[in-house]
Motif scaffolding. Structure first.
Motif: not given
Ligand SMILES: Nc1ncnc2c1ncn2[C@@H]1O[C@H](COP(=O)(O)OP(=O)(O)OP(=O)(O)O)[C@@H](O)[C@H]1O
Ligand SMILES: CC(=O)N[C@H]1[C@@H]2OC[C@@H](O2)[C@@H](O)[C@@H]1O[C@H](C)C(=O)O
Length: 402
Positions: A187-194, A217-226, A326-332, A335-339
């Motif tokens: 499984i190729m899993l990309n975690m960008g905004g979506i 993916g990160n879109t709501l996290i980014d939004l509420f951080v900002k 096997k899951i291969y992760i990519s995207g920003g 790099n999020n250790p908790l996720l």
């Protein structure tokens, strides 16, 4: 014959092509530029990533894009001028990167430009009976071709819609060719905004393969951080979320949406997963006074659980065991250790990064567009069948430099 057409004809016949893939995603963090050497096509495609660079967007660029980004009501003139401006900006960024890499433009065969998505509106979202699935990427390819002198392919998603898709995700067209391996469940899993994933079962049967978005993916996290820390643009290393506690009641309401009950393949964007979405869930769950740490922990958990549940569902009712994937992760988000920690707790799979397969996890989406351009110019023979909603098409409009 027009000299550009004759050049294109020669490029199509080359043993290998140097193609620049460009991606600027929903996070609006910058432009990813991947210079690839690509040989073959279809399942014989081989990619070497020669150079990679992310050009971070200035605050000015982000502000101008946000004026129209994922919004239903906008200043129409702003959209029109942005379409040209982004094309010019991207062209300048490519020229700067080529200078930095010490590579003359004449050594690059093609540019593959995704453009900037400003609105993604599958039918499920716009719900307008007579209108089709729709999506819009801006940053016109003609500017890139003229300013760089390199033949440019752009606007890849329209053909996918014309052929019955939602215009996304396109990742499968690269993932299947580059990362599909007979005998291995991947499984190729990309975690960008979506977040999205490509399901590549060990059979490598294209009729079993599919690609889908899973949600935020990160879109709501980014939004509420900002929103809470205007000087920050994301929760670096989950430093804020790590100090919070998941609010289960809010999480339940965040997950309670028809998008998560829809079958695969499906697509979504920040048009749904925005400020209002979280506000509504807070109101429904009466959790509107929670701390910012708890909110970010909950939003991170929301991404982790919706990704994990989509992957479990993909494997359910098949003859495969989830433990064998096997899951291969990519995207920003990789790099999020908790996720990533939560994903590992929720899924009994083996985890790797796309880097372990030779493509840097930050570059993977830009490389995808280089592969799509390669197929359009020199491939296009592979048939994905009809079962899983992957139209067997080649994509991208061609802009000539003069
Ligand atoms: N060290 C880190 N810790 C936590 N999050 C990170 C880290 N590095 C990157 N991210 C997250 O990754 C995001 C950028 O991801 P990426 O560049 O893959 O998105 P994108 O390509 O714009 O999105 P999409 O694939 O949806 O179009 C950042 O906005 C941030 O949320
Ligand atoms: C409309 C649009 O730009 N969608 C993007 C976005 O970013 C991730 C996810 O949402 C995916 O569906 C897609 O991009 C990747 C590159 C894709 O098409 O596979």
């Amino acid at each position: 014959m027009n000299k550009n057409i004759s050049h294109l004809y020669q490029i199509a016949q080359k043993e290998s092509r140097k193609i620049i893939g460009l991606m600027s995603g929903t996070s609006l963090d910058g432009l990813d530029i991947a210079l690839c050497e690509i040989s073959g096509s279809g399942q014989n495609t081989a990619v070497k990533l020669l150079e990679f660079e992310t050009i971070i967007y200035s605050e000015d660029i982000k502000i101008e894009i946000r004026k129209v980004f994922a919004k239903k009501n906008i200043d129409f003139e702003q959209l029109v001028v942005l379409n040209e401006w982004i094309g010019i900006l991207h062209a300048n960024m490519i020229n700067d990167a080529l200078k930095k890499w010490n590579i003359p433009a004449c050594e690059v065969d093609l540019i593959a430009s995704h453009g900037q998505t400003v609105l993604h509106a599958p039918k499920f979202l716009h719900q307008l009976e007579k209108f089709p699935n729709a999506t819009l990427q801006i940053g016109d390819g003609d500017h890139i071709a003229v300013k760089t002198g390199i033949i440019t392919l752009s606007d890849f998603r329209q053909k996918h819609i014309a052929a019955g898709g939602e215009g996304a995700p396109l990742a499968v067209y690269g993932d299947y060719f580059i990362f599909g391996k007979k005998g291995e469940n991947r499984i190729m899993l990309n975690m960008g905004g979506i977040a999205n994933f490509t399901y590549l079962p060990a059979s490598l049967n294209p009729e079993e393969t599919f690609v889908t978005d899973t949600g935020t993916g990160n879109t709501l996290i980014d939004l509420f951080v900002k929103h809470n820390f205007p000087e920050k643009s994301y929760d670096k290393d989950a430093e804020i979320a790590k100090n919070g506690k998941v609010n289960q009641i809010l999480l339940y309401h965040l997950k309670d949406h028809d998008f998560f009950r829809q079958s695969f393949p499906k697509t979504i964007g920040p048009e749904l997963f925005g400020y209002e979405y979280v506000q509504n869930a807070m109101l429904k769950s009466s959790q509107n006074t929670i701390s910012v740490e708890d909110l970010l922990a909950t939003l991170t958990r929301f991404s982790a659980e919706t990704i994990a549940e989509a992957i479990q569902l993909a494997v359910k009712n098949t003859s495969y065991r989830i433990e064998d994937f096997k899951i291969y992760i990519s995207g920003g988000g990789a790099n999020n250790p908790l996720l990533v920690r939560w994903l590992k707790e929720l899924l009994p799979c083996h985890f790797y990064k796309s880097d372990d397969l030779g493509i840097s996890s930050d570059a993977k989406e830009a490389v995808l567009f280089a592969i799509l351009a390669n197929e359009t110019v020199s491939g296009g023979a592979f048939n994905f069948g009809t079962k899983k909603g992957i139209p067997s098409i080649t994509m991208g409009k061609i802009s000539l430099p003069d």
